[in-house]
Design an enzyme around this catalytic site. Structure first.
Site, mmCIF file in Angstrom:
data_model
loop_
_atom_site.group_PDB
_atom_site.id
_atom_site.type_symbol
_atom_site.label_atom_id
_atom_site.label_comp_id
_atom_site.label_asym_id
_atom_site.label_seq_id
_atom_site.Cartn_x
_atom_site.Cartn_y
_atom_site.Cartn_z
ATOM 1 N N ASP A 134 40.696 37.164 47.380
ATOM 2 C CA ASP A 134 40.498 36.038 46.461
ATOM 3 C C ASP A 134 41.206 36.288 45.130
ATOM 4 O OD1 ASP A 134 38.843 37.959 45.354
ATOM 5 O OD2 ASP A 134 37.085 36.654 45.173
ATOM 6 N N SER A 176 34.550 42.691 47.268
ATOM 7 C CA SER A 176 35.808 42.332 46.611
ATOM 8 C C SER A 176 36.686 43.553 46.341
ATOM 9 C CB SER A 176 35.492 41.578 45.318
ATOM 10 O OG SER A 176 36.647 40.991 44.777
ATOM 11 N N ASP A 206 43.499 41.657 46.757
ATOM 12 C CA ASP A 206 42.386 42.615 46.759
ATOM 13 C C ASP A 206 41.688 42.566 48.111
ATOM 14 O OD1 ASP A 206 41.135 40.163 46.499
ATOM 15 O OD2 ASP A 206 39.612 40.879 45.094
ATOM 16 N N ASP A 265 39.054 41.250 49.504
ATOM 17 C CA ASP A 265 38.639 40.010 50.184
ATOM 18 C C ASP A 265 39.613 38.874 49.934
ATOM 19 O OD1 ASP A 265 37.949 39.634 47.516
ATOM 20 O OD2 ASP A 265 36.133 38.504 47.976
#
Length: 444
Positions: free
Chosen positions: A246, A99, A242, A244
């Site tokens: 999400d 992440s 960010d 990834d």
């Protein structure tokens, strides 16, 4: 050793997450998912970290060794893995990402066949198998029962189509200039394409991943970059994802970063106005400012609180048959659009709300004033249980008597303690935080 944290298994790639650990974890997950298998396929995606190659190959080895067929789709946002797992009828989905963490870290997130993040019971079951060497050995296949793997490169189009379909058909982004920061991460292709195809004038930054620059002074963790660009290009809004994708951080046309709680409040009221908010309630975490709760109450919307972590927000949403919630940090979950936090889908929700309001972003999104709140993170050598730290309760008692709300917890993914204080008197909040910081410097 405990494997799972608040968001899957995460750690330094090559150290905690070495090849052998990943391979065993893949075998354990494969054994667990086989109990309810229907298609014998598992989907694997990743973000843009260099270590993703190593971890991906180790996962494929582990999964195929216990008889699973693996579908590899390369760099894609975490929410895309959730969507595609269900869409492609896979038994499970796996996302390789840490992440918002730096490139040295990596992680593994699991989704069930419906694209939902695994619950604690499933994680505990996988962890139990991981430590059962005999079961791992007995479950390895031979001959024609060994699984296969294949790479599919055209699934990006499926995700783009589904996300675009969520944007109201009667609206267009043609009137908007948008600065988009992709964090050199998983959405570096997807996000600009979606916004451009919907008509926006998009100025994209940090969309050239090299394996090491993911989240590096960019993206949702550094929205000041977008803020600067918004003012420079006189844009209508700035969006920062960010690694990834999400998570979403929004910057208004003045270059001001919009607080995550204000974003949740504005979207909740918009959804209610559109008659799309189930139960006239939302879920936020214990970290959210009480001003959000009071603002929602004024609009006859109830706020339910969960533990920190988007998976806990999701659990509360399911338990209460609700469809909207999120975290201060930018995880926004609208289950009518995605099974998990989706930065791109959330961006489209925000843009639709602004267009419907016929207001500038600064007016539409800054809908209430926050109560003074301080969040301070401290690195610690050891996560000593809070109840075992001598003197902590005695310190907190007079702070609470002043009407100051406290929340003290350890990070689920890093060796950090997070201190949060909130109250209407900013001077008292400041003084109390100074006391807490000094206390924990000595105690930890």
């Amino acid at each position: 050793m405990k494997l799972f944290g608040t968001d899957g298994v995460r750690g330094k790639a090559g150290a905690f997450l070495d090849v052998f650990t990943v391979m065993k974890l893949a075998q354990a997950a494969g054994i667990h998912f086989r109990k309810h298998s229907t298609t014998n396929k598992i989907l694997v995606g990743k973000d843009t970290r260099r270590s993703g190659y190593m971890i991906e190959n180790a996962l494929v080895s582990g999964l195929t060794s216990v008889g699973y067929d693996v579908v590899q789709i390369g760099p894609m946002p975490t929410p895309a893995i959730a969507f595609l797992t269900e869409s492609m009828r896979c038994d499970a989905g796996i996302m390789i990402s840490a992440s918002h963490n730096p490139f040295e870290d990596n992680g593994i997130k699991f989704f069930d066949n419906h694209g939902n993040k695994l619950g604690v019971e499933d994680e505990e079951a996988i962890e139990k198998i991981f430590f059962d060497d005999e079961q791992l050995k007995e479950s390895q296949e031979t001959g024609k029962k060994i699984g296969s793997s294949k790479r599919i490169d055209d699934v990006i189009g499926r995700y783009i189509v589904i996300i675009k379909s969520m944007f109201p058909k009667d609206l267009t982004l043609k009137s908007l200039r948008i600065v988009l920061d992709c964090a050199n991460g998983a959405a570096y292709k997807v996000a600009p394409t979606i916004l451009e195809e919907l008509g926006a004038d998009v100025i994209t930054i940090n969309n050239k991943p090299n394996g090491f620059n993911i989240n590096d002074n960019c993206g949702a963790m550094h929205p000041e970059n977008v803020a600067k660009m918004v003012k420079e290009y006189r844009a209508d809004i700035g969006l920062a994802l960010d690694g990834d994708a999400d998570r979403l951080v929004v910057v208004d046309e003045k270059g001001e970063i919009v607080d995550g709680d204000k974003l949740l409040g504005a979207i909740a009221v918009y959804l209610k106005g559109e008659k799309l908010l189930k139960g006239d309630s939302i879920v936020a975490t214990v970290m959210s400012n009480k001003a959000l709760e009071d603002y929602l109450q004024n609009h006859k919307i109830k706020l339910l609180r969960s533990n920190v972590g988007d998976k806990y927000v999701l659990e509360q949403l399911k338990e209460n048959s609700l469809n909207f919630g999120g975290e201060q940090s930018g995880h926004i979950i609208y289950t009518d659009a995605a099974k998990t936090g989706d930065g791109v889908a959330s961006a489209l929700l925000v843009l639709a709300m602004i267009l419907r309001s016929k207001k500038k972003a600064s007016e539409a999104l800054n809908c209430f004033e926050l109560y003074p709140q301080i969040l301070h993170n401290m690195k610690v050598n050891e996560k000593v249980p809070l109840e075992k730290i001598a003197g902590l309760e005695e310190l907190l008692k007079p702070i609470r008597e002043k009407g100051i709300r406290d929340l003290i917890r350890y990070s689920g993914t890093e060796n950090k303690i997070r201190l949060l204080l909130e109250g209407k008197n900013s001077k008292e909040v400041d003084k109390s935080m100074d006391l807490l910081i000094e206390f924990f410097k000595k105690a930890l």
